[in-house]
Write a protein that holds these residues in place. Structure first.
Motif, PDB file in Angstrom:
ATOM      1  N   ARG A   1      17.830  26.668  28.660  1.00 60.52           N
ATOM      2  CA  ARG A   1      18.895  25.866  29.263  1.00 60.52           C
ATOM      3  C   ARG A   1      19.972  26.847  29.699  1.00 60.52           C
ATOM      4  N   ILE A   2      20.329  26.805  30.994  1.00 61.84           N
ATOM      5  CA  ILE A   2      21.161  27.830  31.610  1.00 61.84           C
ATOM      6  C   ILE A   2      22.616  27.384  31.677  1.00 61.84           C
ATOM      7  N   LYS A   3      23.525  28.315  31.415  1.00 64.24           N
ATOM      8  CA  LYS A   3      24.953  28.038  31.552  1.00 64.24           C
ATOM      9  C   LYS A   3      25.290  27.786  33.015  1.00 64.24           C
ATOM     10  N   ALA A   4      26.251  26.903  33.251  1.00 64.60           N
ATOM     11  CA  ALA A   4      26.671  26.566  34.618  1.00 64.60           C
ATOM     12  C   ALA A   4      27.099  27.831  35.360  1.00 64.60           C
ATOM     13  N   GLY A   5      26.653  27.935  36.606  1.00 60.31           N
ATOM     14  CA  GLY A   5      27.016  29.068  37.446  1.00 60.31           C
ATOM     15  C   GLY A   5      26.138  30.292  37.256  1.00 60.31           C
ATOM     16  N   GLN A   6      25.203  30.255  36.324  1.00 61.60           N
ATOM     17  CA  GLN A   6      24.355  31.415  36.027  1.00 61.60           C
ATOM     18  C   GLN A   6      22.931  31.262  36.568  1.00 61.60           C
ATOM     19  N   GLU A   7      22.706  30.239  37.387  1.00 67.97           N
ATOM     20  CA  GLU A   7      21.353  29.942  37.856  1.00 67.97           C
ATOM     21  C   GLU A   7      20.748  31.076  38.677  1.00 67.97           C
ATOM     22  N   ASP A   8      21.522  31.651  39.599  1.00 66.37           N
ATOM     23  CA  ASP A   8      20.987  32.741  40.427  1.00 66.37           C
ATOM     24  C   ASP A   8      20.622  33.962  39.585  1.00 66.37           C
ATOM     25  N   ALA A   9      21.513  34.329  38.673  1.00 70.60           N
ATOM     26  CA  ALA A   9      21.238  35.475  37.799  1.00 70.60           C
ATOM     27  C   ALA A   9      20.000  35.202  36.948  1.00 70.60           C
ATOM     28  N   TYR A  10      19.872  33.977  36.464  1.00 67.81           N
ATOM     29  CA  TYR A  10      18.702  33.621  35.648  1.00 67.81           C
ATOM     30  C   TYR A  10      17.428  33.706  36.471  1.00 67.81           C
ATOM     31  N   GLU A  11      17.448  33.172  37.694  1.00 69.33           N
ATOM     32  CA  GLU A  11      16.245  33.197  38.529  1.00 69.33           C
ATOM     33  C   GLU A  11      15.821  34.627  38.843  1.00 69.33           C
ATOM     34  N   GLN A  12      16.772  35.536  39.049  1.00 66.55           N
ATOM     35  CA  GLN A  12      16.425  36.951  39.258  1.00 66.55           C
ATOM     36  C   GLN A  12      15.781  37.510  37.997  1.00 66.55           C
ATOM     37  N   TRP A  13      16.374  37.208  36.842  1.00 61.87           N
ATOM     38  CA  TRP A  13      15.808  37.647  35.569  1.00 61.87           C
ATOM     39  C   TRP A  13      14.403  37.088  35.391  1.00 61.87           C
ATOM     40  N   LEU A  14      14.224  35.810  35.713  1.00 60.73           N
ATOM     41  CA  LEU A  14      12.932  35.156  35.545  1.00 60.73           C
ATOM     42  C   LEU A  14      11.856  35.802  36.415  1.00 60.73           C
ATOM     43  N   ARG A  15      12.186  36.092  37.675  1.00 64.92           N
ATOM     44  CA  ARG A  15      11.206  36.760  38.556  1.00 64.92           C
ATOM     45  C   ARG A  15      10.798  38.121  37.979  1.00 64.92           C
ATOM     46  N   ARG A  16      11.769  38.876  37.516  1.00 63.08           N
ATOM     47  CA  ARG A  16      11.489  40.198  36.949  1.00 63.08           C
ATOM     48  C   ARG A  16      10.638  40.070  35.682  1.00 63.08           C
ATOM     49  N   THR A  17      10.983  39.132  34.821  1.00 56.69           N
ATOM     50  CA  THR A  17      10.266  38.965  33.550  1.00 56.69           C
ATOM     51  C   THR A  17       8.839  38.485  33.757  1.00 56.69           C
ATOM     52  N   THR A  18       8.639  37.529  34.655  1.00 59.83           N
ATOM     53  CA  THR A  18       7.268  37.054  34.894  1.00 59.83           C
ATOM     54  C   THR A  18       6.423  38.142  35.549  1.00 59.83           C
ATOM     55  N   ARG A  19       7.058  38.984  36.369  1.00 62.51           N
ATOM     56  CA  ARG A  19       6.337  40.110  36.968  1.00 62.51           C
ATOM     57  C   ARG A  19       5.899  41.089  35.872  1.00 62.51           C
ATOM     58  N   ILE A  20       6.782  41.369  34.916  1.00 58.48           N
ATOM     59  CA  ILE A  20       6.433  42.270  33.803  1.00 58.48           C
ATOM     60  C   ILE A  20       5.311  41.654  32.960  1.00 58.48           C
ATOM     61  N   ALA A  21       5.433  40.356  32.634  1.00 59.83           N
ATOM     62  CA  ALA A  21       4.409  39.685  31.815  1.00 59.83           C
ATOM     63  C   ALA A  21       3.050  39.730  32.494  1.00 59.83           C
ATOM     64  N   SER A  22       3.045  39.647  33.825  1.00 61.90           N
ATOM     65  CA  SER A  22       1.769  39.629  34.556  1.00 61.90           C
ATOM     66  C   SER A  22       1.013  40.949  34.447  1.00 61.90           C
ATOM     67  N   THR A  23       1.682  42.013  34.034  1.00 65.90           N
ATOM     68  CA  THR A  23       1.015  43.308  33.889  1.00 65.90           C
ATOM     69  C   THR A  23       0.303  43.443  32.542  1.00 65.90           C
ATOM     70  N   TYR A  24       0.515  42.509  31.634  1.00 64.47           N
ATOM     71  CA  TYR A  24      -0.081  42.603  30.307  1.00 64.47           C
ATOM     72  C   TYR A  24      -1.530  42.131  30.325  1.00 64.47           C
TER      73      TYR A  24
END
Length: 179
Positions: free
Chosen positions: A14-37
Protein backbone atom coordinates in the motif's frame (compact mmCIF):
# COMPACT_ATOMS: atom_id res chain seq x y z
CA UNK A 1 12.05 -28.34 -9.78
CA UNK A 2 9.87 -28.68 -6.68
CA UNK A 3 7.61 -31.74 -6.49
CA UNK A 4 4.65 -29.37 -6.06
CA UNK A 5 5.46 -27.51 -9.27
CA UNK A 6 5.01 -23.76 -9.53
CA UNK A 7 5.19 -21.76 -6.30
CA UNK A 8 3.71 -18.28 -6.17
CA UNK A 9 4.89 -15.35 -4.10
CA UNK A 10 2.19 -12.75 -3.49
CA UNK A 11 3.51 -9.35 -2.44
CA UNK A 12 1.09 -6.65 -1.28
CA UNK A 13 2.09 -3.01 -0.96
CA UNK A 14 0.00 0.00 0.00
CA UNK A 15 1.67 3.18 -1.27
CA UNK A 16 1.82 6.57 0.43
CA UNK A 17 0.01 9.36 -1.42
CA UNK A 18 2.20 11.06 -4.01
CA UNK A 19 4.72 8.19 -4.12
CA UNK A 20 3.12 6.21 -6.95
CA UNK A 21 5.64 7.17 -9.65
CA UNK A 22 8.63 6.41 -7.43
CA UNK A 23 7.05 3.09 -6.46
CA UNK A 24 6.37 2.11 -10.08
CA UNK A 25 10.02 2.82 -10.98
CA UNK A 26 11.11 0.70 -8.01
CA UNK A 27 8.68 -2.05 -9.04
CA UNK A 28 9.99 -2.18 -12.63
CA UNK A 29 13.57 -2.42 -11.37
CA UNK A 30 12.72 -5.08 -8.76
CA UNK A 31 10.73 -7.30 -11.12
CA UNK A 32 13.57 -7.04 -13.65
CA UNK A 33 16.05 -8.21 -10.96
CA UNK A 34 13.72 -11.05 -9.85
CA UNK A 35 13.42 -12.23 -13.46
CA UNK A 36 17.16 -12.97 -13.52
CA UNK A 37 16.85 -15.56 -10.74
CA UNK A 38 16.82 -19.27 -11.66
CA UNK A 39 13.33 -20.71 -11.78
CA UNK A 40 11.57 -17.35 -12.23
CA UNK A 41 8.50 -17.98 -14.40
CA UNK A 42 6.85 -14.60 -14.66
CA UNK A 43 5.15 -11.82 -12.77
CA UNK A 44 1.75 -10.14 -12.82
CA UNK A 45 0.98 -6.82 -11.18
CA UNK A 46 -2.51 -5.79 -10.13
CA UNK A 47 -3.04 -2.16 -9.20
CA UNK A 48 -6.03 -0.74 -7.39
CA UNK A 49 -5.65 2.94 -6.40
CA UNK A 50 -2.90 2.96 -3.73
CA UNK A 51 -2.55 -0.83 -3.54
CA UNK A 52 -0.31 -3.04 -5.63
CA UNK A 53 -0.39 -6.83 -5.65
CA UNK A 54 2.55 -8.54 -7.35
CA UNK A 55 2.24 -12.23 -8.18
CA UNK A 56 5.65 -13.77 -8.90
CA UNK A 57 5.89 -17.40 -9.99
CA UNK A 58 8.90 -19.66 -9.47
CA UNK A 59 9.58 -23.23 -10.58
CA UNK A 60 9.69 -24.50 -6.98
CA UNK A 61 10.14 -23.68 -3.32
CA UNK A 62 13.93 -23.82 -3.52
CA UNK A 63 14.04 -21.30 -6.36
CA UNK A 64 11.60 -19.01 -4.55
CA UNK A 65 13.60 -19.24 -1.33
CA UNK A 66 16.77 -18.21 -3.20
CA UNK A 67 14.99 -15.02 -4.29
CA UNK A 68 13.50 -14.39 -0.82
CA UNK A 69 16.88 -14.84 0.90
CA UNK A 70 18.86 -12.83 -1.64
CA UNK A 71 20.76 -9.66 -0.82
CA UNK A 72 19.16 -8.02 -3.88
CA UNK A 73 15.64 -8.56 -2.56
CA UNK A 74 16.62 -7.45 0.94
CA UNK A 75 18.15 -4.27 -0.54
CA UNK A 76 15.05 -3.61 -2.69
CA UNK A 77 12.68 -4.08 0.28
CA UNK A 78 14.74 -1.67 2.40
CA UNK A 79 14.76 0.85 -0.45
CA UNK A 80 10.97 0.81 -0.91
CA UNK A 81 10.07 0.85 2.80
CA UNK A 82 9.75 4.68 3.02
CA UNK A 83 7.15 4.61 0.21
CA UNK A 84 4.88 2.05 1.93
CA UNK A 85 2.07 2.55 4.41
CA UNK A 86 1.88 -0.99 5.79
CA UNK A 87 5.29 -2.46 4.95
CA UNK A 88 6.19 -5.43 2.75
CA UNK A 89 3.42 -8.04 3.07
CA UNK A 90 4.10 -11.43 1.47
CA UNK A 91 2.55 -14.87 1.29
CA UNK A 92 3.28 -17.97 -0.76
CA UNK A 93 0.93 -20.36 -2.50
CA UNK A 94 1.48 -23.55 -4.47
CA UNK A 95 -1.64 -23.26 -6.62
CA UNK A 96 -1.32 -22.09 -10.21
CA UNK A 97 -4.59 -20.20 -10.56
CA UNK A 98 -4.72 -16.48 -9.82
CA UNK A 99 -7.61 -14.79 -11.58
CA UNK A 100 -8.31 -13.13 -8.26
CA UNK A 101 -5.59 -12.02 -5.84
CA UNK A 102 -6.68 -13.56 -2.54
CA UNK A 103 -6.61 -11.39 0.56
CA UNK A 104 -6.13 -14.53 2.65
CA UNK A 105 -4.75 -18.01 2.13
CA UNK A 106 -8.28 -19.16 1.20
CA UNK A 107 -9.33 -18.01 -2.29
CA UNK A 108 -12.92 -17.06 -3.10
CA UNK A 109 -15.34 -19.87 -3.97
CA UNK A 110 -15.10 -20.83 -7.65
CA UNK A 111 -18.80 -20.11 -8.21
CA UNK A 112 -18.25 -16.56 -6.94
CA UNK A 113 -15.26 -16.17 -9.28
CA UNK A 114 -17.40 -17.47 -12.14
CA UNK A 115 -20.20 -14.98 -11.32
CA UNK A 116 -17.79 -12.02 -11.20
CA UNK A 117 -16.03 -13.13 -14.39
CA UNK A 118 -19.39 -13.45 -16.19
CA UNK A 119 -20.50 -10.05 -14.88
CA UNK A 120 -17.27 -8.46 -16.13
CA UNK A 121 -17.04 -10.18 -19.53
CA UNK A 122 -20.67 -10.02 -20.67
CA UNK A 123 -21.02 -6.24 -21.25
CA UNK A 124 -17.86 -5.87 -23.38
CA UNK A 125 -18.78 -9.05 -25.29
CA UNK A 126 -22.03 -7.37 -26.33
CA UNK A 127 -20.69 -3.84 -26.89
CA UNK A 128 -17.20 -4.23 -28.36
CA UNK A 129 -18.31 -5.92 -31.62
CA UNK A 130 -20.80 -3.08 -32.16
CA UNK A 131 -18.06 -0.49 -31.58
CA UNK A 132 -15.76 -2.19 -34.11
CA UNK A 133 -18.49 -2.51 -36.77
CA UNK A 134 -17.96 0.99 -38.30
CA UNK A 135 -14.23 0.26 -38.63
CA UNK A 136 -14.92 -3.09 -40.32
CA UNK A 137 -17.35 -1.39 -42.70
CA UNK A 138 -14.86 1.33 -43.59
CA UNK A 139 -11.86 -1.04 -43.82
CA UNK A 140 -13.25 -4.38 -45.09
CA UNK A 141 -9.86 -6.12 -44.93
CA UNK A 142 -10.07 -5.81 -41.09
CA UNK A 143 -13.55 -7.35 -41.11
CA UNK A 144 -12.50 -10.86 -42.11
CA UNK A 145 -13.40 -13.70 -39.77
CA UNK A 146 -9.98 -14.23 -38.15
CA UNK A 147 -8.74 -10.63 -37.99
CA UNK A 148 -12.04 -9.20 -36.73
CA UNK A 149 -12.21 -11.87 -34.00
CA UNK A 150 -8.61 -11.18 -32.98
CA UNK A 151 -9.29 -7.42 -32.70
CA UNK A 152 -12.56 -7.90 -30.81
CA UNK A 153 -11.07 -10.48 -28.42
CA UNK A 154 -7.97 -8.36 -27.81
CA UNK A 155 -10.16 -5.33 -27.05
CA UNK A 156 -12.27 -7.33 -24.59
CA UNK A 157 -9.23 -8.82 -22.84
CA UNK A 158 -7.54 -5.42 -22.44
CA UNK A 159 -10.76 -3.86 -21.10
CA UNK A 160 -11.35 -6.71 -18.67
CA UNK A 161 -7.79 -7.04 -17.36
CA UNK A 162 -6.82 -3.37 -17.10
CA UNK A 163 -10.08 -1.56 -16.49
CA UNK A 164 -13.04 -3.67 -15.44
CA UNK A 165 -11.76 -6.63 -13.37
CA UNK A 166 -9.70 -4.55 -10.89
CA UNK A 167 -12.66 -2.23 -10.22
CA UNK A 168 -15.28 -4.99 -9.98
CA UNK A 169 -13.18 -7.24 -7.72
CA UNK A 170 -12.51 -4.24 -5.45
CA UNK A 171 -16.25 -3.45 -5.42
CA UNK A 172 -17.18 -7.05 -4.55
CA UNK A 173 -14.17 -7.74 -2.29
CA UNK A 174 -16.29 -8.28 0.83
CA UNK A 175 -18.53 -10.76 -1.01
CA UNK A 176 -15.56 -12.59 -2.54
CA UNK A 177 -13.74 -12.86 0.78
CA UNK A 178 -14.65 -16.26 2.26
CA UNK A 179 -14.35 -15.06 5.86
Amino acid sequence: MDELGIVTLIVRHRIKAGQEDAYEQWLRRTTRIASTYPGHQGVNVIRDLDRFVCVLRFAGTHELQCWLDSNERRHQVNEVAPLLIEGDQTETDTSREFWFAPSSAVPPARWKQACITFLVILPPSLLVPLLWQPVFTRLPWLGGYVLSNVLITLSIVVLVVYLLMPKVTALFAAWLNPS
